[in-house]
Write a protein that holds these residues in place. Structure first.
Motif, PDB file in Angstrom:
ATOM      1  N   MET A  20       0.873  -1.171   0.000  1.00  0.00           N
ATOM      2  CA  MET A  20       0.000   0.000   0.000  1.00  0.00           C
ATOM      3  C   MET A  20       0.903   1.212   0.000  1.00  0.00           C
ATOM      4  O   MET A  20       1.803   1.326   0.844  1.00  0.00           O
ATOM      5  N   GLY A  21       0.661   2.142  -0.945  1.00  0.00           N
ATOM      6  CA  GLY A  21       1.609   3.224  -1.110  1.00  0.00           C
ATOM      7  C   GLY A  21       2.938   2.646  -1.560  1.00  0.00           C
ATOM      8  O   GLY A  21       2.996   1.730  -2.381  1.00  0.00           O
ATOM      9  N   ASN A  22       4.022   3.156  -1.028  1.00  0.00           N
ATOM     10  CA  ASN A  22       5.353   2.628  -1.368  1.00  0.00           C
ATOM     11  C   ASN A  22       5.919   1.765  -0.254  1.00  0.00           C
ATOM     12  O   ASN A  22       7.138   1.584  -0.163  1.00  0.00           O
ATOM     13  N   ARG A  23       5.054   1.224   0.578  1.00  0.00           N
ATOM     14  CA  ARG A  23       5.506   0.387   1.680  1.00  0.00           C
ATOM     15  C   ARG A  23       4.876  -0.997   1.607  1.00  0.00           C
ATOM     16  O   ARG A  23       3.789  -1.167   1.053  1.00  0.00           O
ATOM     17  N   ILE A  24       5.576  -1.950   2.192  1.00  0.00           N
ATOM     18  CA  ILE A  24       5.064  -3.311   2.305  1.00  0.00           C
ATOM     19  C   ILE A  24       4.544  -3.495   3.729  1.00  0.00           C
ATOM     20  O   ILE A  24       5.275  -3.286   4.699  1.00  0.00           O
ATOM     21  N   TRP A  25       3.289  -3.898   3.828  1.00  0.00           N
ATOM     22  CA  TRP A  25       2.623  -4.058   5.116  1.00  0.00           C
ATOM     23  C   TRP A  25       2.300  -5.531   5.368  1.00  0.00           C
ATOM     24  O   TRP A  25       2.109  -6.300   4.417  1.00  0.00           O
ATOM     25  N   VAL A  26       2.211  -5.892   6.631  1.00  0.00           N
ATOM     26  CA  VAL A  26       1.788  -7.247   7.006  1.00  0.00           C
ATOM     27  C   VAL A  26       0.353  -7.181   7.506  1.00  0.00           C
ATOM     28  O   VAL A  26       0.073  -6.488   8.500  1.00  0.00           O
ATOM     29  N   PRO A  27      -0.589  -7.862   6.842  1.00  0.00           N
ATOM     30  CA  PRO A  27      -1.968  -7.900   7.339  1.00  0.00           C
ATOM     31  C   PRO A  27      -2.071  -8.835   8.548  1.00  0.00           C
ATOM     32  O   PRO A  27      -1.590  -9.968   8.502  1.00  0.00           O
ATOM     33  N   VAL A  28      -2.678  -8.354   9.603  1.00  0.00           N
ATOM     34  CA  VAL A  28      -2.880  -9.147  10.818  1.00  0.00           C
ATOM     35  C   VAL A  28      -4.382  -9.328  11.014  1.00  0.00           C
ATOM     36  O   VAL A  28      -5.106  -8.354  11.250  1.00  0.00           O
ATOM     37  N   GLN A  29      -4.849 -10.564  10.908  1.00  0.00           N
ATOM     38  CA  GLN A  29      -6.281 -10.828  10.971  1.00  0.00           C
ATOM     39  C   GLN A  29      -6.712 -11.151  12.395  1.00  0.00           C
ATOM     40  O   GLN A  29      -6.115 -11.989  13.056  1.00  0.00           O
ATOM     41  N   THR A  30      -7.750 -10.479  12.850  1.00  0.00           N
ATOM     42  CA  THR A  30      -8.337 -10.739  14.159  1.00  0.00           C
ATOM     43  C   THR A  30      -9.852 -10.816  13.989  1.00  0.00           C
ATOM     44  O   THR A  30     -10.375 -10.727  12.891  1.00  0.00           O
TER      45      THR A  30
END
Length: 340
Positions: A171-181
């Motif tokens: 997202m944007g120029n960054r790599i994110w880790v999705p955390v599901q709860t």
């Protein structure tokens, strides 16, 4: 201010350090606004949780896009933390105009269809469920119109692409880790950027209010247990700044989680004490004892589902039991512990 005047001047905050813009989209309920976020990337703009679809929110977004300097054709993706109308609602509207993909978890999409899909029967199932747990017919009569009133806020439904849990997501120029709860919303996704310590946490953790935890027919059977497990998982992240779905960004992330964990343990103890003193209670009796009798139907629905979530958790822990009488009315009582 009348409906036509609302939404002409959106409240936008650009946080340069974290490369995102916070766009406050007006809500008509006591939450007052939902935080949408915009991330600018080389491939275009990512819009997160655009808010409910209303005439006012459409105008707010048109003004916000002009202020931020982008158009629909510049949108690369729309990302949803969860299925609630105040987060999900405008996704289809954005997709129709931009052609961008809309992303959420597969579990959250199933919940959106349970609640707001064309085959949803929640306007019948929820009143029947609440009737079984003691809600008065006067209140029950208000539920179908209340529930059906959300459909315009989520129409049209978007075509969904699914985000894989724990799989890196750009997202944007960054790599994110999705955390599901879960608990507040099945399949809820928070997005963590470890290098900066930024967490886009949706409604999983809120800085001032406790996220609602609801038991609903056809949904997760033990939502409070799932919510508490999710909080403990999020607590392990090294979060420097949390950007929530409501209210303001905050830095006391672990302390806030500890307070939420304690809050629910205290509420469970309070309800157990109520059951012990009364002998047996319906969920509606517990609801009114906790939250009062003067709630509007919107708040009453949340309060009733929250009371049920706590009663089910006490039952799961072996501290209470549910009894269904011959009329299918359900009562809760404390479970007597055997003498050692």
């Amino acid at each position: 201010m009348d409906q036509e005047e609302k939404g002409s001047s959106p409240d936008i905050h650009y946080i340069e350090e974290h490369q995102l813009s916070q766009v406050k989209i007006t809500l008509s309920n006591p939450l007052r606004w939902v935080n949408s976020y915009v991330l600018r990337g080389d491939d275009g703009m990512t819009v997160i949780d655009p808010g409910p679809r209303t005439a006012a929110s459409e105008r707010e977004w048109l003004a916000a896009m002009e202020q931020l300097g982008f158009g629909f054709s510049d949108i690369a993706s729309i990302v949803l933390t969860h299925h609630h109308p105040d987060h999900y609602g405008l996704a289809g509207w954005f997709q129709e105009r931009s052609g961008a993909k809309v992303w959420m978890s597969e579990r959250a999409h199933r919940e959106a269809m349970l609640m707001w899909g064309t085959d949803s029967t929640m306007d019948h199932e929820l009143p029947a469920f609440f009737r079984q747990h003691g809600m008065s017919e006067t209140k029950l009569a208000l539920l179908p119109e209340h529930l059906n009133g959300f459909f315009p806020q989520v129409t049209p439904h978007p075509d969904i692409s699914f985000i894989g849990e724990d799989l890196p997501f750009r997202m944007g120029n960054r790599i994110w880790v999705p955390v599901q709860t879960a608990g507040h919303a099945p399949g809820h996704l928070s997005f963590f950027h470890a290098e900066s310590g930024v967490l886009l946490c949706g409604d999983a953790v809120l800085p001032q209010i406790s996220p609602n935890v609801s038991l609903l027919p056809g949904s997760d059977a033990e939502p409070l247990a799932l919510f508490l497990t999710g909080l403990r998982r999020l607590r392990e992240l090294h979060v420097r700044t949390a950007y929530p779905g409501h209210r303001h960004p905050f830095t006391h992330f672990r302390e806030r989680i500890d307070a939420l964990l304690l809050h629910h343990e205290e509420r469970l103890a309070t309800i157990a004490g109520m059951l012990s003193a009364a002998g047996r209670l319906t969920a509606f009796e517990v609801c009114t004892a906790l939250f009062g009798e003067k709630l509007g139907i919107h708040q009453l629905r949340f309060a009733m589902c929250e009371a049920l979530a706590h009663l089910v958790e006490l039952t799961r822990r072996g501290e209470a039991k549910m009894i269904e009488n011959e009329d299918r009315m359900c009562y809760f009582s404390v479970r007597k512990q055997p003498h050692s």
